[in-house]
Design a protein around this motif. Structure first.
Motif, PDB file in Angstrom:
ATOM      1  N   GLU A 108      44.539  30.271  61.137  1.00 22.29           N
ATOM      2  CA  GLU A 108      43.442  30.092  62.205  1.00 22.29           C
ATOM      3  C   GLU A 108      43.619  28.592  62.791  1.00 22.29           C
ATOM      4  OE1 GLU A 108      40.022  31.628  60.443  1.00 22.29           O
ATOM      5  OE2 GLU A 108      40.683  33.736  60.667  1.00 22.29           O
ATOM      6  N   GLY A 109      44.036  27.728  61.802  1.00 25.28           N
ATOM      7  CA  GLY A 109      44.002  26.088  62.322  1.00 25.28           C
ATOM      8  C   GLY A 109      42.754  25.651  62.931  1.00 25.28           C
ATOM      9  N   ALA A 110      41.649  26.113  62.291  1.00 23.93           N
ATOM     10  CA  ALA A 110      40.260  25.661  62.675  1.00 23.93           C
ATOM     11  C   ALA A 110      40.000  24.368  61.906  1.00 23.93           C
ATOM     12  CB  ALA A 110      39.193  26.711  62.754  1.00 23.93           C
ATOM     13  N   GLY A 111      39.617  23.141  62.405  1.00 29.98           N
ATOM     14  CA  GLY A 111      39.403  21.881  61.733  1.00 29.98           C
ATOM     15  C   GLY A 111      40.171  20.950  62.010  1.00 29.98           C
ATOM     16  N   PRO A 112      39.727  19.661  61.612  1.00 34.44           N
ATOM     17  CA  PRO A 112      40.326  18.626  61.799  1.00 34.44           C
ATOM     18  C   PRO A 112      41.705  18.522  60.901  1.00 34.44           C
ATOM     19  CG  PRO A 112      38.150  18.159  60.954  1.00 34.44           C
ATOM     20  CD  PRO A 112      38.238  19.624  60.886  1.00 34.44           C
ATOM     21  N   ARG A 113      42.693  17.911  61.546  1.00 35.24           N
ATOM     22  CA  ARG A 113      44.290  17.604  60.747  1.00 35.24           C
ATOM     23  C   ARG A 113      44.074  17.307  59.227  1.00 35.24           C
ATOM     24  NH1 ARG A 113      48.695  15.337  59.642  1.00 35.24           N
ATOM     25  NH2 ARG A 113      50.549  16.040  60.394  1.00 35.24           N
ATOM     26  N   GLU A 114      43.149  16.406  58.930  1.00 33.01           N
ATOM     27  CA  GLU A 114      43.186  15.811  57.716  1.00 33.01           C
ATOM     28  C   GLU A 114      42.865  17.131  56.684  1.00 33.01           C
ATOM     29  OE1 GLU A 114      40.563  14.458  59.877  1.00 33.01           O
ATOM     30  OE2 GLU A 114      42.556  13.456  60.722  1.00 33.01           O
ATOM     31  N   VAL A 115      41.680  17.693  57.135  1.00 32.80           N
ATOM     32  CA  VAL A 115      41.126  18.984  56.454  1.00 32.80           C
ATOM     33  C   VAL A 115      42.379  20.003  56.223  1.00 32.80           C
ATOM     34  CG1 VAL A 115      39.677  20.857  56.231  1.00 32.80           C
ATOM     35  CG2 VAL A 115      38.832  18.526  56.895  1.00 32.80           C
ATOM     36  N   LEU A 116      43.039  20.391  57.354  1.00 33.23           N
ATOM     37  CA  LEU A 116      44.137  21.304  57.207  1.00 33.23           C
ATOM     38  C   LEU A 116      45.427  20.655  56.142  1.00 33.23           C
ATOM     39  CD1 LEU A 116      44.196  22.486  61.085  1.00 33.23           C
ATOM     40  CD2 LEU A 116      43.210  23.783  58.929  1.00 33.23           C
ATOM     41  N   VAL A 117      45.665  19.531  56.308  1.00 34.29           N
ATOM     42  CA  VAL A 117      46.483  18.962  55.453  1.00 34.29           C
ATOM     43  C   VAL A 117      46.085  19.105  53.882  1.00 34.29           C
ATOM     44  CG1 VAL A 117      47.882  17.086  54.852  1.00 34.29           C
ATOM     45  CG2 VAL A 117      47.388  17.485  57.320  1.00 34.29           C
ATOM     46  N   ALA A 118      44.836  18.852  53.696  1.00 34.86           N
ATOM     47  CA  ALA A 118      44.254  18.932  52.278  1.00 34.86           C
ATOM     48  C   ALA A 118      44.384  20.234  52.047  1.00 34.86           C
ATOM     49  CB  ALA A 118      42.936  18.269  52.012  1.00 34.86           C
TER      50      ALA A 118
END
Length: 151
Positions: A108-118
């Protein structure tokens, strides 16, 4: 009959669990590539997720035939079988409760990039636990400690 049940159990494990282990392992690095906008990575993620979901359902056959095999061989109460059952249930819980939901979040890719990377790191860790559990179950199925046929 034991040979037929055991053959179906082993074939189901190879055909179902193998692809899930591979696809779950491929997902986190592909998600990182997608976050880095590498060409093609975004299109591979849904395919990997679909493989995981589909083979997870097919993988239900593995413990079903495993229980039938153990019962027909009269080893259902053996410690190695009981430990394998617990580890299989744990692996199923990790897959259904952690890996697949985290894959969905990343898709879904929702959220800030840093959160998705984590999230890719946490998914990779959960995937490692899932694969390790299956590796231990596989070793138990081969070695069968304490059984009359064990090494």
């Amino acid at each position: 009959m034991n040979a037929v049940l055991l053959s179906v159990h082993v074939l189901a494990a190879i055909i179902a669990i193998g692809p899930v282990c591979v696809a779950t392992s491929m997902f986190p690095p592909e998600a990182r590539r997608a976050l880095d906008d590498e060409p093609g990575a975004v299109s591979r993620l849904p395919v990997l997720a679909r493989i995981c979901r589909t083979y997870a359902l097919v993988g239900i056959a593995v413990p079903v035939f495993g229980l039938a095999t153990a019962s027909s061989m009269g080893v259902l109460g053996e410690p190695w079988v009981l430990v394998s059952i617990v580890l299989t249930l744990t692996a199923a819980g990790v897959l259904a409760g952690v890996v697949l939901p985290r894959q969905k979040v990343l898709l879904e890719g929702a959220g800030p990039r840093e959160v998705l990377v984590a999230a890719t790191g946490r998914l990779a860790a959960a995937t490692g636990v899932f694969n390790l559990l299956w590796a231990v179950v596989t070793v138990l199925m081969i070695v069968r400690p304490g059984s009359s046929t064990g090494v």
